[in-house]
Each structure stands twice: as C-alpha cells, then as structure tokens.
Scaffold this motif. Structure first.
Motif, short mmCIF file in Angstrom:
data_model
loop_
_atom_site.label_atom_id
_atom_site.label_comp_id
_atom_site.label_asym_id
_atom_site.label_seq_id
_atom_site.Cartn_x
_atom_site.Cartn_y
_atom_site.Cartn_z
N ALA A 272 39.06 10.51 -18.42
CA ALA A 272 38.30 11.26 -17.43
C ALA A 272 37.13 11.98 -18.08
CB ALA A 272 39.21 12.26 -16.72
N LYS A 273 37.35 12.57 -19.24
CA LYS A 273 36.28 13.26 -19.95
C LYS A 273 35.23 12.27 -20.47
CE LYS A 273 37.93 16.54 -22.75
NZ LYS A 273 38.88 17.19 -23.70
N ARG A 274 35.69 11.11 -20.91
CA ARG A 274 34.75 10.08 -21.39
C ARG A 274 33.84 9.60 -20.26
NH1 ARG A 274 31.45 7.04 -22.17
NH2 ARG A 274 31.25 5.35 -23.70
N LEU A 275 34.35 9.59 -19.03
CA LEU A 275 33.58 9.10 -17.89
C LEU A 275 32.96 10.24 -17.07
CD1 LEU A 275 35.94 6.22 -16.69
CD2 LEU A 275 34.00 6.09 -18.26
N ALA A 276 32.83 11.40 -17.68
CA ALA A 276 32.31 12.57 -16.98
C ALA A 276 30.94 12.29 -16.36
CB ALA A 276 32.22 13.75 -17.94
N GLY A 277 30.79 12.70 -15.12
CA GLY A 277 29.50 12.61 -14.45
C GLY A 277 29.11 11.24 -13.95
#
Length: 264
Positions: free
Chosen positions: A169-174
């Motif tokens: 989820a953090k890797r795909l932020a935004g």
C-alpha cells in the motif's frame, strides 16, 4: 450505500468454496465480472455455476491451475493478463504441533499463502497504476495477530500477509490503487466444517452449535460468541474492493467477531 462494480474485472484466488466463493458471489452481485480459480476442473465448473445462479447474467470465467507455484501464477496471468480487482484468498491451514512440522510444510504454507499473493500482485499492480484505479486485498486472519499455538506455521503466513499488504500500500501511495488486508476470525467455511465433523457426529449437535462451542473454548475473547458466516466476511471484502473504499488503504480490516482484544 450501493456498491456498483459494473465494468470491473475481479480475480478471486482459491474461490471454489468458502470465503473465496462467497467473495466472488458478492463481487458478481455488485456487478463485477469475476474470475474464479481452483486446482480442480470440476470445482471451478461448480463455482462458475454457483455464481451464475446467485447473480443471473453475471460474466464469470474460470481458471484451473495450482497457484502455489510460480508456473501456475504465470499461467493465470497469461490467460488473464489484466484485472481491476485482485483478492488474494488462496490459503491452506492445518492444526499441527510445532515440533512435528517439517521444513517442507513450512515452505508449502509460505508458497501457497504468501508467495501466490506476491506473484499475482507483482503481475497485476503496474497495469492498475497505469489506469489510475485498482484494488488488491489479502485475506489474512486474526491468527496473524493471535498466533495459534497449534498452527504456528499458518499464523506466520498470516502475519506475513499483513506486512506485505501494508508495505505494498505504501509502495503504491497516490496511485489510486489501494491495498488492504481482511482478517476473518473463526468462520464456518467448508474447511472448518470438515475439521469439526467428528465432533458433530459424536455430539449429535449441529455444525453451527459445535462451531460456537469451539469459538467459546478456543477463542474465548470472541464478542459474537459464534463463528462468522462466509457471507459476513465477504461483505467486508466487497467493501474493500469498492469505489466507496477509496480512502481505505494499508488497513487491516477485522471481521473477527471481536476475537482480537484491542481497541485499535
């Protein structure tokens, strides 16, 4: 709130029965086109038929293959190169004492429960990012937080899924792609019913009664004091896959009946 997934293609792994099949039905009822998967041809055909009965007019496809290895995942991606929604539900569980679990079983559990989700998320996420929309859901478990002493290898994989989902989820932020975990508690799936069948036969009680007794004995912190239905878990999965869940990402969404004794 009316969830409408018309025009979205959803893949649910391990969806011939149990939570996976219930999630596939829920997504189909919300208008999504659905791919169901299993290792067995007959199981896939039965799942396809069940979805068409539950959601008349639903567009349903099936995939037969073993997703616990890289070859099976590659074959799935080749057959279905693009999806909008990925539900990483495939998993195995078994009660076994720590000192009796051989290395091969640790690896089998990790390959099946964790690496299938790694491989498929890696294969599908980039295209989701390019389209600016996507949903990835890992079906973890309250056992990822409350590691069961009689299924430590299973608990290990469920904790790994939580880490994987949060990190991705953090890797795909935004990007418009959300990644979440759903954590069922004791759920009366076909697998659990099979596990309890001897006690059902010996006691003369219904499977629901035996499951409730199991929960109260082995998951004493449960607030609902019973096993959840697969449909109750599927409701959370469908929400996590919805357009309405656009601000929910990196979350561990518990459908555990209150088993995990925390307010956070």
């Amino acid at each position: 709130m009316k969830i409408d997934l018309t025009g979205k293609l959803a893949l649910v792994t391990g969806s011939a029965a149990g939570i996976g099949l219930a999630a596939a039905k829920g997504l189909a009822l919300a208008g999504a086109d659905v791919i169901v998967s299993s290792r067995h041809t007959e199981s896939v055909r039965e799942a396809e038929a069940a979805l068409r009965t539950a959601a008349p007019g639903a567009r349903v496809q099936g995939f037969v293959g073993d997703l616990s290895n890289a070859q099976g995942c590659d074959a799935l991606v080749k057959a279905h190169p693009q999806v909008d929604i990925l539900v990483n539900n495939l998993g195995v569980f078994q009660q076994q004492d720590f000192f009796e679990i051989p290395d091969a079983e640790w690896l089998r559990f990790f390959e099946t429960n964790v690496m299938s989700g790694v491989r498929l998320s890696r294969a599908y996420a980039n295209a989701m990012v390019k389209r600016g929309w996507g949903r990835i859901v890992f079906i973890s478990s309250e056992s990822g937080l409350n590691i069961p002493a009689d299924m430590i290898h299973y608990g290990m994989t469920k904790t790994a899924q939580l880490a994987l989902a949060r990190g991705l989820a953090k890797r795909l932020a935004g990007t418009g792609v959300t990644v979440n975990s759903v954590l069922p508690g004791p759920t009366l799936s076909e697998g659990v019913a099979q596990m309890l069948k001897d006690e059902v036969a010996a006691s003369g009680k219904t499977v629901e009664e035996v499951a409730a007794q199991f929960v109260q004995t082995h998951r004493a912190s449960s607030i609902i004091r019973r096993a959840a239905s697969v449909e109750e878990v599927a409701n959370m999965i469908v929400y996590a896959c919805s357009k309405e869940a656009s601000a929910t990402t990196g979350a561990a969404l518990r459908v555990d009946g209150g088993v995990v004794d925390t307010i956070a």
